[in-house]
Design a protein around this motif. Sequence first.
Motif, PDB file in Angstrom:
ATOM      1  N   HIS A  79       0.813  -1.213   0.000  1.00  0.00           N
ATOM      2  CA  HIS A  79       0.000   0.000   0.000  1.00  0.00           C
ATOM      3  C   HIS A  79       0.848   1.264   0.000  1.00  0.00           C
ATOM      4  CE1 HIS A  79      -3.645  -2.256   2.010  1.00  0.00           C
ATOM      5  NE2 HIS A  79      -3.263  -2.783   0.874  1.00  0.00           N
ATOM      6  N   TRP A  80       1.851   1.337   0.914  1.00  0.00           N
ATOM      7  CA  TRP A  80       2.555   2.598   1.117  1.00  0.00           C
ATOM      8  C   TRP A  80       3.836   2.738   0.297  1.00  0.00           C
ATOM      9  CZ3 TRP A  80       7.380   1.411   2.590  1.00  0.00           C
ATOM     10  CH2 TRP A  80       7.603   0.306   3.413  1.00  0.00           C
ATOM     11  N   VAL A  81       4.383   1.622  -0.213  1.00  0.00           N
ATOM     12  CA  VAL A  81       5.638   1.690  -0.956  1.00  0.00           C
ATOM     13  C   VAL A  81       5.462   2.540  -2.219  1.00  0.00           C
ATOM     14  CG1 VAL A  81       5.271  -0.313  -2.444  1.00  0.00           C
ATOM     15  CG2 VAL A  81       7.587   0.233  -1.687  1.00  0.00           C
ATOM     16  N   SER A  82       6.542   3.085  -2.739  1.00  0.00           N
ATOM     17  CA  SER A  82       6.468   3.847  -3.983  1.00  0.00           C
ATOM     18  C   SER A  82       5.811   3.009  -5.069  1.00  0.00           C
ATOM     19  CB  SER A  82       7.875   4.267  -4.428  1.00  0.00           C
ATOM     20  OG  SER A  82       7.827   4.953  -5.643  1.00  0.00           O
ATOM     21  N   GLY A  83       4.765   3.522  -5.671  1.00  0.00           N
ATOM     22  CA  GLY A  83       3.977   2.763  -6.631  1.00  0.00           C
ATOM     23  C   GLY A  83       2.769   2.090  -6.031  1.00  0.00           C
ATOM     24  N   GLY A  84       2.668   2.087  -4.683  1.00  0.00           N
ATOM     25  CA  GLY A  84       1.499   1.521  -4.015  1.00  0.00           C
ATOM     26  C   GLY A  84       0.287   2.424  -4.138  1.00  0.00           C
ATOM     27  N   TRP A  85      -0.886   1.874  -3.859  1.00  0.00           N
ATOM     28  CA  TRP A  85      -2.117   2.611  -4.166  1.00  0.00           C
ATOM     29  C   TRP A  85      -2.360   3.811  -3.259  1.00  0.00           C
ATOM     30  CZ3 TRP A  85      -6.657   3.255  -1.262  1.00  0.00           C
ATOM     31  CH2 TRP A  85      -6.766   2.489  -0.093  1.00  0.00           C
ATOM     32  N   HIS A  86      -1.746   3.862  -2.083  1.00  0.00           N
ATOM     33  CA  HIS A  86      -1.897   5.055  -1.245  1.00  0.00           C
ATOM     34  C   HIS A  86      -1.458   6.314  -1.978  1.00  0.00           C
ATOM     35  CE1 HIS A  86      -1.991   2.997   3.003  1.00  0.00           C
ATOM     36  NE2 HIS A  86      -2.959   2.587   2.208  1.00  0.00           N
ATOM     37  N   HIS A  87      -0.470   6.173  -2.848  1.00  0.00           N
ATOM     38  CA  HIS A  87       0.025   7.314  -3.605  1.00  0.00           C
ATOM     39  C   HIS A  87      -0.939   7.738  -4.713  1.00  0.00           C
ATOM     40  CE1 HIS A  87       4.058   7.168  -1.748  1.00  0.00           C
ATOM     41  NE2 HIS A  87       3.831   5.870  -1.685  1.00  0.00           N
ATOM     42  N   ASP A  88      -1.914   6.890  -5.027  1.00  0.00           N
ATOM     43  CA  ASP A  88      -2.938   7.250  -6.007  1.00  0.00           C
ATOM     44  C   ASP A  88      -4.059   8.075  -5.394  1.00  0.00           C
ATOM     45  OD1 ASP A  88      -1.500   5.731  -7.803  1.00  0.00           O
ATOM     46  OD2 ASP A  88      -2.790   3.963  -7.626  1.00  0.00           O
ATOM     47  N   VAL A  89      -4.025   8.220  -4.053  1.00  0.00           N
ATOM     48  CA  VAL A  89      -5.115   8.885  -3.338  1.00  0.00           C
ATOM     49  C   VAL A  89      -4.661  10.174  -2.660  1.00  0.00           C
ATOM     50  CG1 VAL A  89      -6.838   8.617  -1.500  1.00  0.00           C
ATOM     51  CG2 VAL A  89      -6.271   6.664  -2.963  1.00  0.00           C
ATOM     52  N   LEU A  90      -3.499  10.138  -1.975  1.00  0.00           N
ATOM     53  CA  LEU A  90      -3.056  11.256  -1.144  1.00  0.00           C
ATOM     54  C   LEU A  90      -1.862  11.980  -1.734  1.00  0.00           C
ATOM     55  CD1 LEU A  90      -3.215   9.820   2.502  1.00  0.00           C
ATOM     56  CD2 LEU A  90      -4.981  11.053   1.231  1.00  0.00           C
ATOM     57  N   THR A  91      -1.741  13.244  -1.362  1.00  0.00           N
ATOM     58  CA  THR A  91      -0.580  14.031  -1.776  1.00  0.00           C
ATOM     59  C   THR A  91       0.672  13.601  -1.034  1.00  0.00           C
ATOM     60  OG1 THR A  91      -1.092  15.717  -0.098  1.00  0.00           O
ATOM     61  CG2 THR A  91      -1.996  16.041  -2.311  1.00  0.00           C
ATOM     62  N   ASP A  92       0.536  13.186   0.238  1.00  0.00           N
ATOM     63  CA  ASP A  92       1.680  12.803   1.068  1.00  0.00           C
ATOM     64  C   ASP A  92       1.299  11.580   1.911  1.00  0.00           C
ATOM     65  OD1 ASP A  92       3.694  15.310   0.948  1.00  0.00           O
ATOM     66  OD2 ASP A  92       1.613  16.044   1.006  1.00  0.00           O
ATOM     67  N   VAL A  93       2.210  10.633   2.002  1.00  0.00           N
ATOM     68  CA  VAL A  93       2.038   9.485   2.887  1.00  0.00           C
ATOM     69  C   VAL A  93       3.269   9.407   3.784  1.00  0.00           C
ATOM     70  CG1 VAL A  93       0.641   8.249   1.190  1.00  0.00           C
ATOM     71  CG2 VAL A  93       3.102   7.839   1.296  1.00  0.00           C
ATOM     72  N   PRO A  94       3.185   8.704   4.915  1.00  0.00           N
ATOM     73  CA  PRO A  94       4.366   8.587   5.773  1.00  0.00           C
ATOM     74  C   PRO A  94       5.565   8.020   5.012  1.00  0.00           C
ATOM     75  CG  PRO A  94       2.427   7.857   6.952  1.00  0.00           C
ATOM     76  CD  PRO A  94       2.001   8.077   5.531  1.00  0.00           C
ATOM     77  N   VAL A  95       6.706   8.638   5.213  1.00  0.00           N
ATOM     78  CA  VAL A  95       7.948   8.152   4.621  1.00  0.00           C
ATOM     79  C   VAL A  95       8.475   7.026   5.499  1.00  0.00           C
ATOM     80  CG1 VAL A  95      10.329   8.728   4.030  1.00  0.00           C
ATOM     81  CG2 VAL A  95       8.482  10.356   3.552  1.00  0.00           C
ATOM     82  N   VAL A  96       8.751   5.875   4.894  1.00  0.00           N
ATOM     83  CA  VAL A  96       9.282   4.720   5.623  1.00  0.00           C
ATOM     84  C   VAL A  96      10.736   4.529   5.220  1.00  0.00           C
ATOM     85  CG1 VAL A  96       9.062   2.258   6.088  1.00  0.00           C
ATOM     86  CG2 VAL A  96       7.005   3.653   5.714  1.00  0.00           C
ATOM     87  N   GLU A  97      11.624   4.621   6.207  1.00  0.00           N
ATOM     88  CA  GLU A  97      13.057   4.451   5.969  1.00  0.00           C
ATOM     89  C   GLU A  97      13.605   3.431   6.951  1.00  0.00           C
ATOM     90  OE1 GLU A  97      14.621   8.363   6.455  1.00  0.00           O
ATOM     91  OE2 GLU A  97      14.131   8.985   4.408  1.00  0.00           O
ATOM     92  N   ARG A  98      14.212   2.359   6.415  1.00  0.00           N
ATOM     93  CA  ARG A  98      14.808   1.306   7.223  1.00  0.00           C
ATOM     94  C   ARG A  98      13.852   0.804   8.294  1.00  0.00           C
ATOM     95  NH1 ARG A  98      17.467  -1.178   4.303  1.00  0.00           N
ATOM     96  NH2 ARG A  98      18.314  -2.301   6.087  1.00  0.00           N
ATOM     97  N   GLY A  99      12.597   0.653   7.896  1.00  0.00           N
ATOM     98  CA  GLY A  99      11.609   0.039   8.772  1.00  0.00           C
ATOM     99  C   GLY A  99      10.958   0.963   9.774  1.00  0.00           C
ATOM    100  N   PHE A 100      11.199   2.276   9.675  1.00  0.00           N
ATOM    101  CA  PHE A 100      10.587   3.244  10.577  1.00  0.00           C
ATOM    102  C   PHE A 100       9.800   4.266   9.757  1.00  0.00           C
ATOM    103  CE2 PHE A 100      13.499   1.305  13.405  1.00  0.00           C
ATOM    104  CZ  PHE A 100      13.054   1.560  14.700  1.00  0.00           C
ATOM    105  N   ALA A 101       8.594   4.608  10.227  1.00  0.00           N
ATOM    106  CA  ALA A 101       7.720   5.528   9.516  1.00  0.00           C
ATOM    107  C   ALA A 101       7.738   6.903  10.166  1.00  0.00           C
ATOM    108  CB  ALA A 101       6.287   4.995   9.491  1.00  0.00           C
ATOM    109  N   LYS A 102       7.800   7.947   9.332  1.00  0.00           N
ATOM    110  CA  LYS A 102       7.753   9.329   9.786  1.00  0.00           C
ATOM    111  C   LYS A 102       6.436   9.965   9.364  1.00  0.00           C
ATOM    112  CE  LYS A 102      12.747  10.217   9.600  1.00  0.00           C
ATOM    113  NZ  LYS A 102      13.808  11.091   9.039  1.00  0.00           N
ATOM    114  N   ALA A 103       5.861  10.753  10.238  1.00  0.00           N
ATOM    115  CA  ALA A 103       4.620  11.451   9.919  1.00  0.00           C
ATOM    116  C   ALA A 103       4.885  12.571   8.923  1.00  0.00           C
ATOM    117  CB  ALA A 103       3.996  12.027  11.186  1.00  0.00           C
ATOM    118  N   PRO A 104       3.919  12.878   8.052  1.00  0.00           N
ATOM    119  CA  PRO A 104       4.063  14.053   7.181  1.00  0.00           C
ATOM    120  C   PRO A 104       4.301  15.310   8.004  1.00  0.00           C
ATOM    121  CG  PRO A 104       2.223  12.693   6.457  1.00  0.00           C
ATOM    122  CD  PRO A 104       2.683  12.129   7.777  1.00  0.00           C
ATOM    123  N   ALA A 105       5.084  16.234   7.462  1.00  0.00           N
ATOM    124  CA  ALA A 105       5.544  17.395   8.233  1.00  0.00           C
ATOM    125  C   ALA A 105       4.569  18.567   8.221  1.00  0.00           C
ATOM    126  CB  ALA A 105       6.895  17.859   7.698  1.00  0.00           C
ATOM    127  N   GLY A 106       3.575  18.551   7.339  1.00  0.00           N
ATOM    128  CA  GLY A 106       2.688  19.695   7.215  1.00  0.00           C
ATOM    129  C   GLY A 106       1.712  19.820   8.366  1.00  0.00           C
TER     130      GLY A 106
END
Length: 400
Positions: free
Chosen positions: A349-376
């Motif tokens: 869902h959340w990976v680059s190319g996943g469907w979450h990116h077809d819906v929202l402008t920003d999704v949590p960034v996942v780096e090395r297994g940790f998710a960060k909240a959008p900054a806005g």
Amino acid sequence: MKINRIETITCSTYGDVIWVQVHTDEGLVGLGETWAGSDSVVGYIHQNIAPYLLGQDPLAIERHHKNIIYNTLRGMAHRGSGAEMRGLSAIDIALWDIYGQSVGLPIYQCLGGPIRESIRLYNTCVGGPPGAKQKPYESDYQAWQQGQAADLAQSLLEMGITAMKIWPFDQFSYTTEGSLGGRRTGENITAAQIEEGIKPFRQIREAVGMKMDIALEMHTMWNLPSAIRIAEAVDQFSPMWYEDPVHLEDAVALAEFAHRTRFPTTVSEYISTRYEFLEILIKDAVGVVMFDPGFIGGITEARRVANLAEAFHRPFAPHDCVGPVVFVVGVQLCVGLPNAMIQEGVRAHWVSGGWHHDVLTDVPVVERGFAKAPAGPGLGTRLLPDFASRPDVITRVSEL
């Protein structure tokens, strides 16, 4: 500032996800989300919530939460995770989004955070929603079912993801005998079925050792003796937790199960409101509190349940394996509240190319297994500008 328009948005491509947009006369738009029973949820929002909420101050979140729960316009009170609570959840998330935007701060900051910069993520091993076009990692669900659990675990570790969730015993909770013909019963499990069910655990441990935490989802499918037999077999693999092992309306049976294993019992999105969680916490029937912000009553009730769990020295772990907004909300809560343990996600869902990116402008960034909240400010995300104009989208509006 007043609420002057409420929209519900559904999209046939993404199943039963319901998005809500709450508009104000100052131009701020709050985004919310829930899932399941879309016709009922949409009907409830427009028939019951909208007549109350239109014209109101969107920043009076606590007042609106209480009034909608007790439905003062009709003298009724709604509990549980039915359409009423799911409708309230989506609206409440949208109101918090407006609040965050109005003060220029992300949700986690509005909660008093940040406690941490990011939260560890576990992968629920499914693919994309029905109807969506093929996306990356669509085969995660088939992999652990078809003898490739070791390869799946290795693939996750290569992305830095060190925890995963599977449900290999579900297949044995159905009967094909007699008049029930394939309905779920969970009244018995055989030694041969248990041996088959532990195969993915064994494959993962033999391949990657203890580098991967493995949660067992049990979907409330079992009676107490069967659930205990499963746990006794899986204990040797040191699972991260046992999720919903028995029917959750029986807190006594749930407590007995919890006391029969060395590993945490998790109770999940099937429970709604702090009152239901209080009972199982008092009975010492849960080790990890799980809730879905889109079911439990939104951010308002999710925060209360997280605080309640902390009072009982328990961590919380937000549920999300469906919609992108609830994923954002879960990460915001984990960043802003002290007793967060881990966040659920589906990499398909959340990976680059996943469907979450077809819906929202920003999704949590996942780096090395940790998710960060959008900054806005607020949730830090919006529906894509052209999303509502898609031919597979249905929008319903209530306005002043």
